[in-house]
Enzyme design. Structure first.
Site, PDB file in Angstrom:
ATOM      1  N   LEU A  64       0.819  -1.220   0.000  1.00  0.00           N
ATOM      2  CA  LEU A  64       0.000   0.000   0.000  1.00  0.00           C
ATOM      3  C   LEU A  64       0.853   1.270   0.000  1.00  0.00           C
ATOM      4  O   LEU A  64       1.924   1.323   0.598  1.00  0.00           O
ATOM      5  CB  LEU A  64      -0.926   0.004   1.216  1.00  0.00           C
ATOM      6  N   GLY A 101      -1.629   6.507  -2.599  1.00  0.00           N
ATOM      7  CA  GLY A 101      -2.721   6.425  -3.581  1.00  0.00           C
ATOM      8  C   GLY A 101      -3.831   5.515  -3.059  1.00  0.00           C
ATOM      9  O   GLY A 101      -5.013   5.877  -3.067  1.00  0.00           O
ATOM     10  N   HIS A 102      -3.437   4.343  -2.546  1.00  0.00           N
ATOM     11  CA  HIS A 102      -4.426   3.422  -1.971  1.00  0.00           C
ATOM     12  C   HIS A 102      -5.127   4.087  -0.776  1.00  0.00           C
ATOM     13  O   HIS A 102      -6.339   3.998  -0.625  1.00  0.00           O
ATOM     14  CB  HIS A 102      -3.752   2.151  -1.441  1.00  0.00           C
ATOM     15  N   GLY A 132      -9.014   3.660  -8.539  1.00  0.00           N
ATOM     16  CA  GLY A 132      -8.186   4.788  -8.976  1.00  0.00           C
ATOM     17  C   GLY A 132      -8.240   4.992 -10.479  1.00  0.00           C
ATOM     18  O   GLY A 132      -8.272   4.025 -11.244  1.00  0.00           O
ATOM     19  N   GLU A 133      -8.218   6.261 -10.877  1.00  0.00           N
ATOM     20  CA  GLU A 133      -8.123   6.572 -12.316  1.00  0.00           C
ATOM     21  C   GLU A 133      -6.749   6.210 -12.856  1.00  0.00           C
ATOM     22  O   GLU A 133      -6.546   6.190 -14.065  1.00  0.00           O
ATOM     23  CB  GLU A 133      -8.411   8.062 -12.555  1.00  0.00           C
ATOM     24  N   MET A 143       2.007   7.132  -8.233  1.00  0.00           N
ATOM     25  CA  MET A 143       2.317   6.139  -7.206  1.00  0.00           C
ATOM     26  C   MET A 143       1.857   4.774  -7.670  1.00  0.00           C
ATOM     27  O   MET A 143       0.785   4.630  -8.264  1.00  0.00           O
ATOM     28  CB  MET A 143       1.628   6.508  -5.906  1.00  0.00           C
TER      29      MET A 143
HETATM   30  P1  AMP Z   1      -3.635  -2.134  -6.935  1.00  0.00           P
HETATM   31  O1  AMP Z   1      -3.221  -2.500  -5.542  1.00  0.00           O
HETATM   32  O2  AMP Z   1      -2.510  -1.663  -7.796  1.00  0.00           O
HETATM   33  O3  AMP Z   1      -4.496  -3.179  -7.576  1.00  0.00           O
HETATM   34  O4  AMP Z   1      -4.565  -0.850  -6.778  1.00  0.00           O
HETATM   35  C1  AMP Z   1      -5.704  -0.882  -5.974  1.00  0.00           C
HETATM   36  C2  AMP Z   1      -6.526   0.348  -6.277  1.00  0.00           C
HETATM   37  O5  AMP Z   1      -5.751   1.513  -5.990  1.00  0.00           O
HETATM   38  C3  AMP Z   1      -6.934   0.434  -7.753  1.00  0.00           C
HETATM   39  O6  AMP Z   1      -8.257   0.943  -7.832  1.00  0.00           O
HETATM   40  C4  AMP Z   1      -5.928   1.415  -8.299  1.00  0.00           C
HETATM   41  O7  AMP Z   1      -6.402   2.118  -9.439  1.00  0.00           O
HETATM   42  C5  AMP Z   1      -5.759   2.358  -7.129  1.00  0.00           C
HETATM   43  N1  AMP Z   1      -4.489   3.066  -7.245  1.00  0.00           N
HETATM   44  C6  AMP Z   1      -3.263   2.527  -7.453  1.00  0.00           C
HETATM   45  N2  AMP Z   1      -2.343   3.505  -7.579  1.00  0.00           N
HETATM   46  C7  AMP Z   1      -3.004   4.676  -7.443  1.00  0.00           C
HETATM   47  C8  AMP Z   1      -2.613   6.044  -7.485  1.00  0.00           C
HETATM   48  N3  AMP Z   1      -1.350   6.416  -7.698  1.00  0.00           N
HETATM   49  N4  AMP Z   1      -3.560   6.994  -7.305  1.00  0.00           N
HETATM   50  C9  AMP Z   1      -4.859   6.641  -7.113  1.00  0.00           C
HETATM   51  N5  AMP Z   1      -5.288   5.376  -7.062  1.00  0.00           N
HETATM   52  C10 AMP Z   1      -4.380   4.403  -7.227  1.00  0.00           C
END
Ligand code: AMP
Length: 278
Positions: free
Chosen positions: A30, A33-34, A145-146, A182
């Protein structure tokens, strides 16, 4: 924070609660962003559930799955610190009692563009795990996240297809101070790769500021030239796409909305980013 490893226990805990549930699915490692997604969920719901699960069916390359960063202990500390209510951190067998196999989905074609082209079967894996997680948690709102804009659009389609009736909320991209989006994968960058990685966002920003003056082909050439000059980064794809169908465009219709999407390799580490253009 209450931590659950088994879907049956989490369901029993959440079942019958007269409270609105916000859900933030993650693959762990994490970062801020998360945490921004979790904070948004906390502001908009009575309780927030985060999940950490590195979903094997969405990885089309074994090495990528094996090398995916994991930091469960630090993740739990971070979630405790921001007062997340629930964490679901299952084993593969709890999500896939019959073994890790993807269901096939038809998301109307958006799953076949960009990430879908480079990672065949990726969005079937994403759809399969999210369908299972949504069935277990039954959230009112789920946060994405976008940063993974194509995934966000796929999840909206999944919500329609399965008829979950929840709100899918898209959240802005969190960036390091030098602009690098991130990502859990940033931890795998060498010091040299990390130093040059901000070129990704710098280039996207240049595309945005040139969007009125250059056509999509010229913008693509500009991006290719920028990465040709940087030996540590390899451009995988750059596309300007209509946000509705995510199809690459070569001409601009002023009534439509567009985003620029990019994927870059730094050695074996694959980084993606995107930016809205109008
Ligand atoms: P992940 O752990 O990479 O599967 O991400 C989990 C959630 O966090 C997904 O909805 C991602 O789009 C979001 N996410 C990852 N990185 C960022 C970021 N830098 N900014 C915003 N949301 C993020």
């Amino acid at each position: 924070m209450k931590i659950f490893q088994f879907a049956s226990d989490l369901k029993a805990e959440l079942n019958g609660k007269e409270k609105s549930i916000g859900f933030v699915p993650t693959m762990g490692a994490l970062h801020e962003g998360h945490l921004s997604l979790i904070e948004q969920s906390q502001n908009e719901n009575d309780i927030t559930v985060c999940s950490i699960f590195v979903n094997p069916t969405q990885f089309n390359k074994k090495e990528d799955l094996i090398n995916y960063p994991s930091s469960d202990r630090e993740d739990i500390e971070l979630l405790e610190k921001i007062n997340c209510d629930y964490l679901y951190i299952p084993a593969v067998s709890d999500i896939y009692p019959n073994g890790p196999v993807s269901e096939r989905f038809d998301f109307g074609g958006i799953e076949l563009e960009m990430e879908g082209k480079q990672r065949p079967g990726h969005f079937d894996g994403v759809g399969t795990v999210l369908k299972r997680l949504f069935e277990i948690i039954q959230p009112n709102k789920a946060y994405f996240g976008e940063k993974d804009f194509q995934q966000l659009q796929v999840v909206k389609k999944l919500n329609e297809l399965v008829g979950f009736g929840m709100d899918i909320i898209g959240c802005p991209i969190y960036r390091e101070s030098d602009g690098l989006a991130m990502s859990s994968r940033n931890k795998r960058l060498s010091a040299e790769q990390r130093k040059v990685a901000p070129l990704i966002f710098q280039t996207l920003s240049k595309v945005k500021s040139s969007f009125q003056d250059l056509n999509p082909n010229e913008l693509e050439q500009m991006v290719k030239n920028a990465f040709d000059k940087e030996a540590l980064l390899d451009l995988e794809y750059f596309e300007i796409a209509d946000i509705k169908d995510l199809k690459k465009t070569t001409s601009i219709d002023t009534n439509k909305k567009y985003r620029a999407f990019i994927s870059v390799f730094a050695g074996p580490v694959r980084l993606i980013d995107n930016i809205d253009l109008n």
